[in-house]
Write an enzyme that holds these catalytic residues in place. Structure first.
Site, PDB file in Angstrom:
ATOM      1  N   HIS A   1       0.859  -1.189   0.000  1.00  5.31           N
ATOM      2  CA  HIS A   1       0.000   0.000   0.000  1.00  5.31           C
ATOM      3  C   HIS A   1       0.890   1.232   0.000  1.00  5.31           C
ATOM      4  O   HIS A   1       1.956   1.231   0.608  1.00  5.31           O
ATOM      5  CB  HIS A   1      -0.886   0.012   1.257  1.00  5.31           C
ATOM      6  CG  HIS A   1      -2.058   0.912   1.118  1.00  5.31           C
ATOM      7  ND1 HIS A   1      -1.987   2.268   1.342  1.00  5.31           N
ATOM      8  CD2 HIS A   1      -3.336   0.653   0.750  1.00  5.31           C
ATOM      9  CE1 HIS A   1      -3.171   2.800   1.128  1.00  5.31           C
ATOM     10  NE2 HIS A   1      -4.009   1.851   0.769  1.00  5.31           N
TER      11      HIS A   1
ATOM     12  N   ASP B   1      -7.974  -5.246  -0.279  1.00  2.78           N
ATOM     13  CA  ASP B   1      -8.415  -6.096  -1.392  1.00  2.78           C
ATOM     14  C   ASP B   1      -8.157  -7.573  -1.165  1.00  2.78           C
ATOM     15  O   ASP B   1      -8.796  -8.419  -1.806  1.00  2.78           O
ATOM     16  CB  ASP B   1      -7.716  -5.656  -2.680  1.00  2.78           C
ATOM     17  CG  ASP B   1      -8.206  -4.291  -3.133  1.00  2.78           C
ATOM     18  OD1 ASP B   1      -7.438  -3.334  -3.082  1.00  2.78           O
ATOM     19  OD2 ASP B   1      -9.415  -4.192  -3.464  1.00  2.78           O
TER      20      ASP B   1
HETATM   21  C1  SDX Z   1      -6.102   0.115  -2.982  1.00  6.76           C
HETATM   22  O1  SDX Z   1      -4.337   4.570  -1.963  1.00  6.76           O
HETATM   23  C2  SDX Z   1      -5.323   3.968  -1.407  1.00  6.76           C
HETATM   24  O2  SDX Z   1      -5.762   4.310  -0.364  1.00  6.76           O
HETATM   25  C3  SDX Z   1      -5.850   2.787  -2.209  1.00  6.76           C
HETATM   26  C4  SDX Z   1      -6.890   1.945  -1.471  1.00  6.76           C
HETATM   27  C5  SDX Z   1      -8.182   2.706  -1.254  1.00  6.76           C
HETATM   28  O3  SDX Z   1      -8.916   2.342  -0.309  1.00  6.76           O
HETATM   29  O4  SDX Z   1      -8.492   3.568  -2.124  1.00  6.76           O
HETATM   30  O5  SDX Z   1      -6.372   1.525  -0.213  1.00  6.76           O
HETATM   31  C6  SDX Z   1      -7.260   0.699  -2.291  1.00  6.76           C
HETATM   32  O6  SDX Z   1      -5.830   0.508  -4.093  1.00  6.76           O
HETATM   33  C7  SDX Z   1      -5.251  -0.897  -2.245  1.00  6.76           C
HETATM   34  C8  SDX Z   1      -4.030  -1.356  -3.085  1.00  6.76           C
HETATM   35  C9  SDX Z   1      -4.510  -2.436  -4.058  1.00  6.76           C
HETATM   36  N1  SDX Z   1      -3.401  -2.754  -5.006  1.00  6.76           N
HETATM   37  C10 SDX Z   1      -2.768  -3.940  -4.954  1.00  6.76           C
HETATM   38  O7  SDX Z   1      -2.961  -4.806  -4.095  1.00  6.76           O
HETATM   39  C11 SDX Z   1      -1.756  -4.145  -6.083  1.00  6.76           C
HETATM   40  C12 SDX Z   1      -0.454  -4.668  -5.500  1.00  6.76           C
HETATM   41  N2  SDX Z   1       0.174  -3.591  -4.713  1.00  6.76           N
HETATM   42  C13 SDX Z   1       1.257  -2.873  -5.354  1.00  6.76           C
HETATM   43  O8  SDX Z   1       1.007  -2.599  -6.721  1.00  6.76           O
HETATM   44  C14 SDX Z   1       1.702  -1.673  -4.516  1.00  6.76           C
HETATM   45  O9  SDX Z   1       1.804  -2.105  -3.221  1.00  6.76           O
HETATM   46  C15 SDX Z   1       0.914  -0.373  -4.567  1.00  6.76           C
HETATM   47  C16 SDX Z   1       0.737   0.122  -5.949  1.00  6.76           C
HETATM   48  C17 SDX Z   1      -0.407  -0.551  -3.900  1.00  6.76           C
HETATM   49  C18 SDX Z   1       1.718   0.658  -3.779  1.00  6.76           C
HETATM   50  O10 SDX Z   1       2.945   0.719  -4.394  1.00  6.76           O
HETATM   51  P1  SDX Z   1       3.971   1.951  -4.165  1.00  6.76           P
HETATM   52  O11 SDX Z   1       3.599   2.730  -2.951  1.00  6.76           O
HETATM   53  O12 SDX Z   1       4.117   2.708  -5.446  1.00  6.76           O
HETATM   54  O13 SDX Z   1       5.286   1.201  -3.788  1.00  6.76           O
HETATM   55  P2  SDX Z   1       6.300   0.625  -4.833  1.00  6.76           P
HETATM   56  O14 SDX Z   1       5.610   0.069  -6.045  1.00  6.76           O
HETATM   57  O15 SDX Z   1       7.345   1.669  -5.024  1.00  6.76           O
HETATM   58  O16 SDX Z   1       6.907  -0.646  -4.035  1.00  6.76           O
HETATM   59  C19 SDX Z   1       7.956  -0.486  -3.068  1.00  6.76           C
HETATM   60  C20 SDX Z   1       8.631  -1.843  -3.009  1.00  6.76           C
HETATM   61  C21 SDX Z   1       9.063  -2.348  -4.399  1.00  6.76           C
HETATM   62  O17 SDX Z   1      10.149  -3.240  -4.218  1.00  6.76           O
HETATM   63  P3  SDX Z   1      11.645  -2.654  -4.540  1.00  6.76           P
HETATM   64  O18 SDX Z   1      11.617  -2.213  -6.001  1.00  6.76           O
HETATM   65  O19 SDX Z   1      11.853  -1.488  -3.565  1.00  6.76           O
HETATM   66  O20 SDX Z   1      12.554  -3.845  -4.299  1.00  6.76           O
HETATM   67  O21 SDX Z   1       7.727  -2.838  -2.500  1.00  6.76           O
HETATM   68  C22 SDX Z   1       7.503  -3.817  -3.506  1.00  6.76           C
HETATM   69  C23 SDX Z   1       7.891  -3.187  -4.830  1.00  6.76           C
HETATM   70  O22 SDX Z   1       8.248  -4.198  -5.766  1.00  6.76           O
HETATM   71  N3  SDX Z   1       6.070  -4.149  -3.506  1.00  6.76           N
HETATM   72  C24 SDX Z   1       5.582  -5.371  -3.698  1.00  6.76           C
HETATM   73  C25 SDX Z   1       4.186  -5.228  -3.629  1.00  6.76           C
HETATM   74  N4  SDX Z   1       3.874  -3.935  -3.405  1.00  6.76           N
HETATM   75  C26 SDX Z   1       5.051  -3.273  -3.333  1.00  6.76           C
HETATM   76  N5  SDX Z   1       6.199  -6.560  -3.937  1.00  6.76           N
HETATM   77  C27 SDX Z   1       5.384  -7.612  -4.107  1.00  6.76           C
HETATM   78  N6  SDX Z   1       4.026  -7.576  -4.052  1.00  6.76           N
HETATM   79  C28 SDX Z   1       3.421  -6.397  -3.808  1.00  6.76           C
HETATM   80  N7  SDX Z   1       2.080  -6.334  -3.779  1.00  6.76           N
END
Ligand code: SDX
Length: 382
Positions: free
Chosen positions: A264, A318
């Site tokens: 998140h 989710d």
């Molecule tokens: C919702 O914003 C809100 O409030 C949204 C929400 C709402 O109520 O409106 O809460 C609803 O959208 C919840 C989120 C649902 N999305 C997912 O479940 C999709 C999977 N999650 C990721 O795509 C991610 O966690 C995000 C997009 C939600 C947040 O990503 P960020 O803040 O942009 O962080 P990032 O992509 O820069 O990740 C930081 C690190 C990375 O690793 P490194 O490159 O530093 O090694 O964490 C890793 C990412 O690869 N990472 C994950 C991961 N989420 C982040 N690795 C594996 N699985 C994951 N789900």
């Protein structure tokens, strides 16, 4: 006029405050979510979706008389304009539901004489119509694509009860309606998430509420945002059985692939909505013979806890809403529509908040291209 400060590039606006709100508070480090100061767990255990919508829009819990009056207003708006039924019946049956919903919300504006009236009173009435009518939009589209007759909403039922009645053609059990009502409470508002921000950008131009909510639906559709719950279910179906979870997850983590339903932008602790949903998912799964899905989810969570919790990656709302919605009998491709059905309340609330102290939202872009490039006549181009 705001004083000019040196512009900074904040990719994804992760460290930018772009609005003030009185509706929801999030402490990402501690995993806290409050609606108007009330902890989300208390609301999920004690409130209803209608009461929560009233709370978000009026910034206080309603008295019994206020809640009854609010529900009466909502129920008076349950039905769709007759022309909408004909429009929905024109949609290709293969249309993905979020495309249909985006179109239907937009189409509603054509039957609302106040669509372009931007007074607080008119916007409150439009907010009420959007929240009250979206359940029928989703249910009618699903019935259309399955070749089933439409089922009308009943004025004596709640939004959760009515949605399940209109979708399935039969009254839900109290347990099913309660489970959906809790999901609607948990998804109602969440600070300046991507779709809410998008809605604010739209309404800040003094465009109309239907345009803002259409923007929000399109934004929520993305799998990094609201579309994640459907992807979680696809993942569980792809794994199949609990004995395959470990190998599946090892491969995903090895390939550094995102695990839907985890992580998140704000929460670096357990999403408090997932905490309550998890207990609910187990109960509803057990009641509907889907405990295998819950057990698989728990195993996935255990593996992720070991692998990435140290990076602040935990289940988000989710992850367990997927099992809950599936157990309620919803088709996978309706999961994000459920998210929108609830988040309509937050989106509309933020639109009304934005207009209270509005300023056009227009950030800058850092130009990184060349300068002084000559215009080359066509004949001389290679
Ligand atoms: C919702 O914003 C809100 O409030 C949204 C929400 C709402 O109520 O409106 O809460 C609803 O959208 C919840 C989120 C649902 N999305 C997912 O479940 C999709 C999977 N999650 C990721 O795509 C991610 O966690 C995000 C997009 C939600 C947040 O990503 P960020 O803040 O942009 O962080 P990032 O992509 O820069 O990740 C930081 C690190 C990375 O690793 P490194 O490159 O530093 O090694 O964490 C890793 C990412 O690869 N990472 C994950 C991961 N989420 C982040 N690795 C594996 N699985 C994951 N789900």
């Amino acid at each position: 006029m705001a004083t000019a400060t040196a512009p900074t590039f904040d990719k994804g606006l992760a460290n930018t405050v772009a609005a003030e709100t009185q509706m929801s508070f999030i402490d990402g480090g501690k995993g806290v979510l409050e609606y108007v100061g009330i902890d989300i767990d208390s609301l999920a255990r004690n409130s209803t979706f209608e009461e929560t919508v009233y709370l978000l829009w009026n910034l206080k819990l309603p008295t019994r008389a206020e809640l009854d009056a609010f529900c009466t207003e909502l129920r008076a708006e349950y039905m769709l304009p007759a022309e909408m039924d004909a429009l929905i019946r024109q949609f290709p049956r293969s249309t993905p539901p979020m495309h249909a919903l985006r179109t239907m919300i937009s189409a509603l504006s054509m039957f609302d004489r106040e669509a372009d009236v931007n007074t607080p009173e008119a916007n409150r009435r439009k907010a009420l119509r959007i929240v009250a009518k979206t359940p029928a939009l989703i249910a009618r589209f699903d019935r259309h694509r399955k070749g089933k007759p439409f089922v009308d909403p009943q004025p004596d039922l709640t939004i959760a009860q009515n949605f399940l009645l209109m979708l399935n053609g039969e009254l839900p059990t109290d347990a099913m309606a309660k489970a959906l009502d809790v999901c609607l409470i948990l998804h109602a508002d969440h600070g300046l998430n991507a779709s809410t921000f998008a809605a604010r950008v739209t309404i800040a131009t003094l465009s109309d509420m239907y345009s803002a909510i259409t923007t929000a639906v399109g934004t929520l559709k993305g799998p990094l945002h609201g579309g994640a719950n459907e992807e979680v279910m696809h993942m569980l179906n792809e794994i199949g059985t609990i004995d395959k979870v470990d190998a599946y997850m090892a491969g995903k983590l090895e390939r550094k692939e995102l695990i839907m339903g985890f992580g998140h932008r704000v929460y670096k602790a357990y999403d408090p909505r997932a905490t309550y949903l998890k207990t609910f998912a187990k109960q509803v799964a057990a009641d509907t013979g889907n405990l295998n899905l819950y057990e698989m989810s728990r195993r996935i969570e255990e593996i992720m806890d070991k692998a990435v919790a140290a990076k602040g990656i935990f289940p988000n709302v989710d992850f367990y809403s997927a099992t809950t919605y599936y157990s309620l009998g919803l088709d996978l491709d309706l999961f994000t529509c459920m998210f929108a059905l609830s988040r309509n309340s937050g989106w509309c609330g933020h639109c009304i908040e934005q207009l209270k102290g509005n300023r056009l939202i227009r950030p800058m872009a850092d130009y990184i291209g060349p300068h002084g490039v000559p215009y080359v006549p066509m004949a001389e181009r290679r």
